[in-house]
Design a protein around this motif. Structure first.
Motif, short mmCIF file in Angstrom:
data_model
loop_
_atom_site.label_atom_id
_atom_site.label_comp_id
_atom_site.label_asym_id
_atom_site.label_seq_id
_atom_site.Cartn_x
_atom_site.Cartn_y
_atom_site.Cartn_z
N HIS A 134 44.40 43.22 37.77
CA HIS A 134 43.69 42.17 37.03
C HIS A 134 42.73 41.49 38.00
O HIS A 134 43.14 40.98 39.03
N LYS B 15 47.34 40.41 40.51
CA LYS B 15 46.50 39.45 39.81
C LYS B 15 45.56 38.79 40.81
O LYS B 15 45.98 37.96 41.62
N ARG C 21 42.43 36.01 25.42
CA ARG C 21 43.03 35.07 26.36
C ARG C 21 42.13 34.80 27.57
O ARG C 21 41.42 33.81 27.61
N ASP C 22 42.10 35.71 28.55
CA ASP C 22 41.44 35.35 29.80
C ASP C 22 39.93 35.22 29.66
O ASP C 22 39.32 34.29 30.20
N GLN D 58 36.30 39.20 32.83
CA GLN D 58 36.59 40.54 33.37
C GLN D 58 35.38 41.47 33.20
O GLN D 58 34.46 41.17 32.44
N HIS E 122 38.52 39.45 38.28
CA HIS E 122 37.43 38.77 37.57
C HIS E 122 36.10 39.23 38.15
O HIS E 122 36.02 39.56 39.34
#
Ligand code: CO
Length: 460
Positions: free
Chosen positions: A204, A175, A13-14, A240, A206
């Motif tokens: 979560h 997030k 997904r991400d 990530q 990045h």
């Protein structure tokens, strides 16, 4: 005994969304699903608004069928999706009947964890989805859209977490969509939330700014239970931090990590090939995998910066970039410090560019910003500047209460409207979420089936 740290794998997904605009077709990752299932992850994130959109728009895949296929190949690992509260998968608010049925069907089709957030952190926009998740027997992960501003204090975040627990959150997710959370901030925020509620916390972030590995480490020291990582070939940059790297470092520091290294190696080897294909065809741009510290200077998410640039370029006004950069935080302040996440990031960015190009602030205002000022996106973190609100709304009165309460139910009417084009409730839900895309998809499916039927009669 060593404390355990668990991992969410984001490659489906991400990482897929952040690096290659969600263009991974099911067939490309299918060979690895059984290995991911055996690797010992806490969960695999595999669904969200963009997955749904791209499946219908570009990949000619039924997103529901994708979910069922993943479920069948991964019986042991929890499947996770990202849900934008009352927006579900889209950018505007939906009535409750749609939110409830969507959550129910997502769980019936195999979803275990629904990560629910709201762009403004307005919990009243999350309540329906949270309660529907609990009712369906899945894990409701109450999520904070992390941002910084004078009004985003730990006290406020802790209050939000308590409200989410009241609504049935089984876990809490912080997030950080822009990758701007630093290690000390992670330590302090996780500590504050851990002190306040006894729920597992997931962080979560990045890798965009390069802070992520350090941020995760300090979060773990503060007691974070779960971290979101991507298998190494799909890690770094706008994605990530790498799963294997975090696992290695945490083990060295004495934490228990239940990932199977043979499995993660196999997954990494496989996805190296996939990455190279996307690099070769230009879908994956090398700069997406690089570190970019601009967001730290401007406190503006990376995606928003590139949007600002491309808007100004289109208008032939690149010389106004500095002015637009200065205007952006001002607009954000006027609008009550919304977190800069879809769709508020677009609203703030476009308004800042418009203000600069018009040479007069709020002379032109998008319909989204007007709706925002009317309260249609929910309660803003701080009040909207009353003078600006008056300027934008004129004599119109802002809404009191929750916007979704003003919306009529939509499911039954859509079911009738679609007739036999929709075979299942899932088809109806796809249509409500993405009417044009789903209609095209359902019509093509119908045409194909009719062809197949004729053909099989001939065969007989
Ligand atoms: Co993300």
């Amino acid at each position: 005994m060593a404390r355990k740290v668990q991992f969410v794998e984001t490659v489906l997904r991400d990482a897929n969304q952040s690096l290659i605009a969600t263009r991974l077709p099911y067939a490309k990752f299918e060979p690895m699903l059984e290995t991911i299932d055996k690797a010992g992850y806490y969960a695999a994130e595999c669904w969200g608004g963009a997955t749904f959109d791209v499946c219908l728009r570009y990949l000619n895949e039924d997103p529901w069928e994708r979910l069922r296929k993943i479920r069948a190949k991964m019986p042991n690992t929890k499947l996770q999706m990202l849900l934008r509260g009352q927006n579900v998968l889209g950018y505007s608010h939906y009535p409750d009947d749609f939110v409830k049925l969507f959550v129910q069907k997502a769980v019936e089709n195999g979803m275990d964890i629904i990560r629910i957030f709201d762009a403004l952190n307005d919990v009243t926009n999350m309540k329906t989805a949270m309660e529907a998740t609990v009712k369906a027997g899945a894990i409701a992960s109450g999520t904070i859209s992390y941002t910084t501003s004078p009004v985003h204090t730990h006290k406020k975040y802790v209050q939000m977490v308590k409200e989410l627990k009241e609504m049935g959150a089984a876990t809490i997710c912080i997030k950080d969509m822009a990758g701007i959370m630093g290690p000390q901030e992670a330590y302090d925020m996780v500590s504050a939330i851990k002190d306040a509620v006894d729920l597992p916390i997931d962080l979560h972030t990045h890798s965009t700014t390069g802070l992520a590995f350090m941020t995760y480490l300090k979060a773990v020291e503060a007691g974070v239970d779960i971290i979101d990582c991507a298998i190494s070939p799909f890690s770094g940059g706008t994605s990530q931090p790498a799963t294997e790297t975090m696992a290695y470092a945490l083990r060295q520091l004495g934490y228990q990590v239940d990932l199977d290294d043979k499995c993660t190696k196999k997954i990494a080897d496989y996805f190296k090939g996939v990455r190279d294909e996307f690099l070769a065809d230009g879908t994956l741009m090398p700069k997406s995998m690089a570190t970019d510290t601009q967001c730290l200077t401007y406190q503006i998410p990376g995606g928003m910066l590139s949007n600002l640039l491309s808007q100004l370029k289109q208008m032939n006004a690149l010389d106004k970039f500095d002015e637009a950069l200065i205007e952006t935080p001002k607009v954000r302040k006027d609008l009550g410090y919304p977190p800069l996440v879809t769709p508020t990031s677009q609203m703030v960015g476009v308004q800042a560019v418009t203000n600069v190009l018009q040479g007069e602030r709020y002379k032109k205002v998008s319909k989204e910003v007007k709706a925002y000022c009317r309260g249609e996106y929910g309660k803003t973190p701080a009040p909207i500047d009353p003078q600006i609100q008056k300027l934008i709304l004129g004599d119109e009165q802002p809404l009191k209460g929750r916007y979704a309460d003003t919306l009529k139910p939509v499911v039954e009417d859509t079911r009738k409207k679609l007739g036999d084009l929709a075979k299942t409730d899932e088809d109806v839900l796809s249509y409500i979420a993405f009417p044009n895309l789903a209609e095209k998809f359902l019509e093509e499916r119908k045409a194909k089936e009719e062809n197949v039927a004729t053909y099989s009669i001939v065969e007989c």
